[in-house]
Design a protein around this motif. Structure first.
Motif, PDB file in Angstrom:
ATOM      1  N   THR A 161       0.868   9.862  -6.183  1.00 25.30           N
ATOM      2  CA  THR A 161       2.073  10.821  -5.858  1.00 25.30           C
ATOM      3  C   THR A 161       2.930  11.425  -6.830  1.00 25.30           C
ATOM      4  O   THR A 161       3.098  12.495  -7.110  1.00 25.30           O
TER       5      THR A 161
ATOM      6  N   GLY B 214      -7.946   7.284   3.990  1.00 26.39           N
ATOM      7  CA  GLY B 214      -6.667   7.096   3.255  1.00 26.39           C
ATOM      8  C   GLY B 214      -7.039   7.121   2.125  1.00 26.39           C
ATOM      9  O   GLY B 214      -6.184   7.555   0.891  1.00 26.39           O
TER      10      GLY B 214
ATOM     11  N   ILE C 134      -5.434  10.186  -0.349  1.00 31.26           N
ATOM     12  CA  ILE C 134      -4.364  10.066  -1.303  1.00 31.26           C
ATOM     13  C   ILE C 134      -4.761   9.930  -2.674  1.00 31.26           C
ATOM     14  O   ILE C 134      -4.557  11.048  -3.455  1.00 31.26           O
TER      15      ILE C 134
ATOM     16  N   ASP D 233      -5.265  13.306  -5.001  1.00 32.11           N
ATOM     17  CA  ASP D 233      -4.224  13.460  -6.090  1.00 32.11           C
ATOM     18  C   ASP D 233      -4.939  13.676  -7.500  1.00 32.11           C
ATOM     19  O   ASP D 233      -4.562  14.546  -8.398  1.00 32.11           O
TER      20      ASP D 233
ATOM     21  N   LEU E 188       4.012  15.388   0.687  1.00 31.97           N
ATOM     22  CA  LEU E 188       3.235  14.132   0.118  1.00 31.97           C
ATOM     23  C   LEU E 188       3.775  12.715   0.611  1.00 31.97           C
ATOM     24  O   LEU E 188       2.929  11.953   1.027  1.00 31.97           O
TER      25      LEU E 188
ATOM     26  N   ILE F 242      -0.835   5.444   5.516  1.00 29.84           N
ATOM     27  CA  ILE F 242      -0.835   4.233   5.311  1.00 29.84           C
ATOM     28  C   ILE F 242      -0.490   3.193   6.933  1.00 29.84           C
ATOM     29  O   ILE F 242      -1.139   2.361   7.178  1.00 29.84           O
TER      30      ILE F 242
ATOM     31  N   ARG G  39       2.552  12.551   3.923  1.00 32.53           N
ATOM     32  CA  ARG G  39       1.053  12.397   3.971  1.00 32.53           C
ATOM     33  C   ARG G  39       1.103  10.653   3.698  1.00 32.53           C
ATOM     34  O   ARG G  39      -0.023   9.979   4.360  1.00 32.53           O
ATOM     35  N   ASN G  40       1.658   9.975   3.034  1.00 32.04           N
ATOM     36  CA  ASN G  40       1.642   8.698   2.556  1.00 32.04           C
ATOM     37  C   ASN G  40       1.947   7.921   3.903  1.00 32.04           C
ATOM     38  O   ASN G  40       1.150   6.992   4.161  1.00 32.04           O
TER      39      ASN G  40
ATOM     40  N   HIS H  26       0.869  -1.090  -0.135  1.00 27.53           N
ATOM     41  CA  HIS H  26       0.174   0.015   0.154  1.00 27.53           C
ATOM     42  C   HIS H  26       0.798   1.115   0.212  1.00 27.53           C
ATOM     43  O   HIS H  26       0.398   2.206  -0.519  1.00 27.53           O
ATOM     44  N   PHE H  27       1.964   1.120   0.690  1.00 26.66           N
ATOM     45  CA  PHE H  27       2.765   2.470   0.941  1.00 26.66           C
ATOM     46  C   PHE H  27       3.418   2.730  -0.597  1.00 26.66           C
ATOM     47  O   PHE H  27       3.470   3.859  -1.158  1.00 26.66           O
TER      48      PHE H  27
ATOM     49  N   THR I 221       0.976   4.007  -3.227  1.00 27.23           N
ATOM     50  CA  THR I 221       0.482   5.404  -3.068  1.00 27.23           C
ATOM     51  C   THR I 221       1.263   6.174  -4.097  1.00 27.23           C
ATOM     52  O   THR I 221       0.710   7.313  -4.332  1.00 27.23           O
ATOM     53  N   PHE I 222       2.572   5.827  -4.251  1.00 29.33           N
ATOM     54  CA  PHE I 222       3.186   6.648  -5.094  1.00 29.33           C
ATOM     55  C   PHE I 222       2.894   6.762  -6.642  1.00 29.33           C
ATOM     56  O   PHE I 222       3.693   7.259  -7.514  1.00 29.33           O
TER      57      PHE I 222
END
Length: 226
Positions: A74, A163, A167, A171, A109, A117, A112-113, A66-67, A70-71
């Motif tokens: 992002t 979340g 996210i 975005d 950002l 997460i 934030r992630n 998940h982490f 998220t990018f």
């Protein structure tokens, strides 16, 4: 895999600048790294019928999937900012895109992630599982794990939805807004502006369409047992 390597090769286009190279290469690296966290377990499941995973291992896998995931959105935000500065404020582009100044868009950002997460993974680890320990999923997905709990999961669902909104949805709103501003600026500048930006917008639009299409598809072809 071929799509990701093709994306890396496409960054060698001479019309792209160094920042675009870095951002697009980072997007390809994210796309290639996410499967590394669940493909080994999935292959063991298919080849040797090995479906077990500890709760700690499940939570670690969940956090990294998940982490890192998220990018996707992002990086699209950073790419949209890059195109905004290049098209709407071209005279100040190099000044605003130097690393010390661009860090003020990167660090918030990333923080934030992490902050969004980590809590829902920790909350998932505090649940009690007394009904079933079998997930109809090939990796430890948050809601698939929460559905196995026998207690109240209202807080987990709330944090998960928060979340999701803060996210990818936030975005998406920011990226869409930046496109509106960019297209408005281009239309106001006439044909010269259209010619200037046509080679650069595709660099952001193609990965954006790829991400929002692929993000709705999750493999669910095997069972995972805690």
């Amino acid at each position: 895999m071929l799509n990701e390597f093709g994306r890396l090769v496409s960054t060698s286009n001479r019309t792209a600048n160094r920042i675009q190279h870095i951002l697009m290469a980072s997007m390809a690296c994210v796309d290639l790294s996410v499967p590394l966290f669940f493909v080994p377990n999935m292959l063991l499941s298919f080849l040797f019928d090995w479906r077990g995973i500890s709760l700690i291992g499940c939570l670690v896998q969940m956090h990294f999937i998940h982490f890192v995931g998220t990018f996707h959105s992002t990086l699209l935000v950073w790419m949209a900012l890059d195109r905004y500065f290049a098209i709407c404020t071209p005279l100040y582009y190099h000044e605003r895109m130097v690393l010390p100044r661009f860090l003020k868009f990167i660090i918030p950002l990333v923080v934030r992630n992490i902050l969004l997460i980590t809590p829902f993974v920790g909350l998932a680890g505090s649940l009690s599982f007394c009904v079933s320990n079998m997930m109809n999923h090939c990796f430890c997905e948050h809601m698939a794990l929460v559905e196995l709990a026998c207690g109240s999961t209202a807080v987990n669902s709330l944090v998960g939805l928060l979340g999701m909104f803060l996210i990818p949805v936030a975005d998406f709103i920011f990226i869409s807004s930046s496109y509106v501003v960019i297209f408005t600026s281009v239309l106001r500048s006439g044909w010269s502006g259209i010619k200037r930006c046509q080679a650069t917008l595709g660099i952001v639009i193609e990965p954006s369409a790829y991400y929002w299409t692929a993000s709705s598809k999750h493999p669910t072809s095997s069972n995972l047992q805690l």
